[in-house]
Design a protein around this motif. Structure first.
Motif, PDB file in Angstrom:
ATOM      1  N   ARG A  45       0.850  -1.197   0.000  1.00 45.72           N
ATOM      2  CA  ARG A  45       0.000   0.000   0.000  1.00 45.72           C
ATOM      3  C   ARG A  45       0.880   1.240   0.000  1.00 45.72           C
ATOM      4  N   ARG A  85      -4.614  10.397  10.366  1.00 48.50           N
ATOM      5  CA  ARG A  85      -5.172   9.825   9.139  1.00 48.50           C
ATOM      6  C   ARG A  85      -6.462  10.477   8.692  1.00 48.50           C
ATOM      7  N   ASP A 137      -4.383  -2.031   2.197  1.00 47.82           N
ATOM      8  CA  ASP A 137      -4.201  -3.217   3.043  1.00 47.82           C
ATOM      9  C   ASP A 137      -4.541  -4.543   2.361  1.00 47.82           C
ATOM     10  N   TYR A 277      -0.767  -0.563  18.039  1.00 50.91           N
ATOM     11  CA  TYR A 277      -1.247  -1.776  17.372  1.00 50.91           C
ATOM     12  C   TYR A 277      -0.199  -2.866  17.583  1.00 50.91           C
ATOM     13  N   VAL A 316       2.793   1.393  15.558  1.00 52.62           N
ATOM     14  CA  VAL A 316       1.924   0.436  14.855  1.00 52.62           C
ATOM     15  C   VAL A 316       2.746  -0.728  14.314  1.00 52.62           C
TER      16      VAL A 316
HETATM   17  C1  MAN Z   1      -6.407   0.726  10.733  1.00 57.06           C
HETATM   18  C2  MAN Z   1      -6.206   0.559   9.250  1.00 57.06           C
HETATM   19  C3  MAN Z   1      -4.789   0.193   8.859  1.00 57.06           C
HETATM   20  C4  MAN Z   1      -3.764   0.961   9.641  1.00 57.06           C
HETATM   21  C5  MAN Z   1      -4.055   0.889  11.117  1.00 57.06           C
HETATM   22  C6  MAN Z   1      -3.082   1.717  11.947  1.00 57.06           C
HETATM   23  O1  MAN Z   1      -6.648  -0.508  11.304  1.00 57.06           O
HETATM   24  O2  MAN Z   1      -6.549   1.761   8.644  1.00 57.06           O
HETATM   25  O3  MAN Z   1      -4.638   0.458   7.513  1.00 57.06           O
HETATM   26  O4  MAN Z   1      -2.489   0.420   9.369  1.00 57.06           O
HETATM   27  O5  MAN Z   1      -5.351   1.369  11.362  1.00 57.06           O
HETATM   28  O6  MAN Z   1      -3.156   3.076  11.627  1.00 57.06           O
END
Ligand code: MAN
Length: 358
Positions: A45, A85, A137, A277, A316
Motif C-alpha cells: 500500500r 489519518r 491493506d 497496534y 503500529v
Molecule cells: C487501521 C487501518 C490500517 C492501519 C491501522 C493503523 O486498522 O486503517 O490500515 O495500518 O489502522 O493506523
C-alpha cells in the motif's frame, strides 16, 4: 512470555518512486505477500498526500479513474483533525482521509534482502467511485490455481472489502465488493474447508453494541458469502479497542495459525493518537475454524524499533502475511503506517505462548 523476534526493515517510502514532485509518499506499508515461481511478490500500500500548501486550507486527496489523484481543498476552520489519518468536515460530520492509497507491485531481491519496485512499475489503482479515497491493506491467498487479493476500498460510500485475482502479478481481474460497509481485515484461508472458501472478516457497525470483532464466513465461489459467525472480540487490555485478522491463516500441525492485530485504547494524555497496534496469534480448529483452540494473552509482536515507534502513525505493528520456513515463521507487517518489515521467530515459541480460551 512473548517470543523473541528478529526484525528487519524491507521497504521504506524512499524505495518507491514519487509520481511527481507534487505528491509526497508518506508510507509504503501493510503488504500482501505471495510466493510465485520461486520469487516473492509483494503488493504494498502506497499512501500519498499533496505537497502543495495553501494558506488556511487542507488538501484532501481523491482518486479519479484514468486521471489519478486530485485535491479537494477544505478550509482549516471547516474541519477537525481526528488523528493523523482522518479529518471530520464540521458541517456534514463526515470524515475524509488526509492521503490516498494505491497498491504497488514489488519483488524481493535476495542479494540485499530488500524489496524493489516491479521493473514495469505495475500498480493496482482505484478505478471505481467506491475506491475514490484509496485502495488499502491487501492480503493474498493462493487457492484453486489463482492468487486472490482481498483489499479495503474507501470512498463516499464507506469502507468496504473487495476482491481481485491474478496469476502473474502483472494483470488483475476485479471481482467487486465482497463485504459492504464497514468491513475490513478480510483474509481467505488457503484451502477449502469442506467445499467452502472460508474468510475471516471484521464488520464494524455504527451502533456500538459491540467492539469491532472478527467474524467467519463461507462461500461456494469467492463472491457469494454467508453462514456468518462471530469469532472473537478482544479480551486482553492491549486489544480492547479493536481486533482484526492480519495474515491469511497458515496451516500448521495443530490447526490454523492466525496472526491478527489488536489495538489498545488511546490514553487521554495522547491527543490525536490512535494507540498502539500489536501482532498476536490464535490457533483455530482445522476442520471447524470457528473454534478457537488457543490464543495469545500477550502480544507476539509489539512496536519496539524506531521504525515501528516513529512514522505517519506511531506505534503500529500491523501484520498482513505469514510464511513458515522450516522451524521459523516470517511475519510481514506494516510498521508505523510508513514502512514494511518482517519479523522472524520460531514457530514453536509462538505456538507454545498460546493459552486456551477460558
Ligand atoms: C487501521 C487501518 C490500517 C492501519 C491501522 C493503523 O486498522 O486503517 O490500515 O495500518 O489502522 O493506523
Amino acid at each position: 512470555m512473548a517470543p523473541a523476534a528478529t526484525k528487519y526493515l524491507l521497504l521504506t517510502p524512499s524505495d518507491v518512486p514519487a509520481r511527481s514532485s507534487d505528491w509526497e509518499i508518506i508510507g509504503a506499508f501493510n503488504p500482501g505477500v505471495a510466493e510465485i515461481d520461486g520469487r516473492v511478490a509483494m503488493l504494498v500500500r502506497v499512501a500519498e498526500r499533496p505537497r502543495e500548501c495553501r494558506g488556511g486550507c487542507v488538501g484532501l486527496p481523491r482518486w479519479i479513474a484514468g486521471t489519478g489523484p486530485v485535491i479537494d481543498w477544505a478550509s482549516q476552520d471547516a474541519i477537525e483533525f481526528l488523528d493523523p489519518r482522518v479529518v471530520r468536515i464540521r458541517e456534514t460530520g463526515l470524515v475524509r482521509l488526509t492521503f490516498v492509497s494505491h497498491l504497488q507491485i514489488c519483488w524481493l531481491r535476495r542479494a540485499t534482502n530488500r524489496f524493489c519496485v516491479d521493473e514495469w512499475g505495475v500498480r493496482f489503482e482505484p478505478v471505481h467511485e467506491w475506491e475514490e479515497y484509496g485502495v488499502e491493506d491487501p492480503r493474498i491467498t493462493f487457492l484453486d490455481g489463482r492468487y486472490w487479493v482481498t483489499y479495503v476500498a474507501v470512498s463516499r460510500h464507506g469502507v468496504v472489502t473487495a476482491l481481485a485475482s491474478t496469476t502473474d502479478f502483472q494483470s488483475f481481474e476485479r471481482h467487486g465488493i465482497l463485504f459492504p460497509t464497514e468491513n475490513k481485515d478480510v483474509v481467505l484461508f488457503p484451502e477449502r474447508i469442506g467445499e467452502d472458501v472460508v474468510a475471516l472478516h471484521r464488520p464494524n457497525g455504527c451502533t456500538p453494541f459491540a467492539r469491532p470483532s472478527m467474524w467467519l464466513a463461507r462461500s461456494p465461489d469467492f463472491v457469494h458469502w454467508g453462514q456468518h459467525q462471530p469469532l472473537f472480540t478482544g479480551r486482553s487490555e492491549w486489544e480492547t479497542s479493536r481486533v482484526g485478522a492480519g495474515a491469511p491463516p497458515l496451516r500448521i500441525g495443530q490447526g490454523w495459525l492466525e496472526i491478527y492485530h489488536g489495538n489498545h485504547p488511546t490514553p487521554r494524555s495522547e491527543a490525536n493518537s490512535v494507540g498502539a497496534y500489536h501482532g498476536a496469534a490464535m490457533l483455530l480448529d482445522r476442520d471447524r475454524p470457528e473454534r478457537i483452540l488457543a490464543r495469545s494473552n500477550e502480544p507476539v509482536l509489539s512496536p519496539s524499533e524506531p521504525y515501528e515507534r516513529e512514522g505517519f502513525v506511531p506505534n503500529v505493528v500491523f501484520p498482513t502475511a505469514v510464511f513458515q520456513r522450516g522451524e521459523m515463521l516470517e511475519i510481514f507487517y506494516g510498521a508505523a503506517d510508513t514502512n514494511v518489515a518482517v519479523a522472524e521467530l520460531p514457530l514453536q515459541s509462538v505456538v507454545g505462548s498460546l493459552a486456551p480460551l477460558d
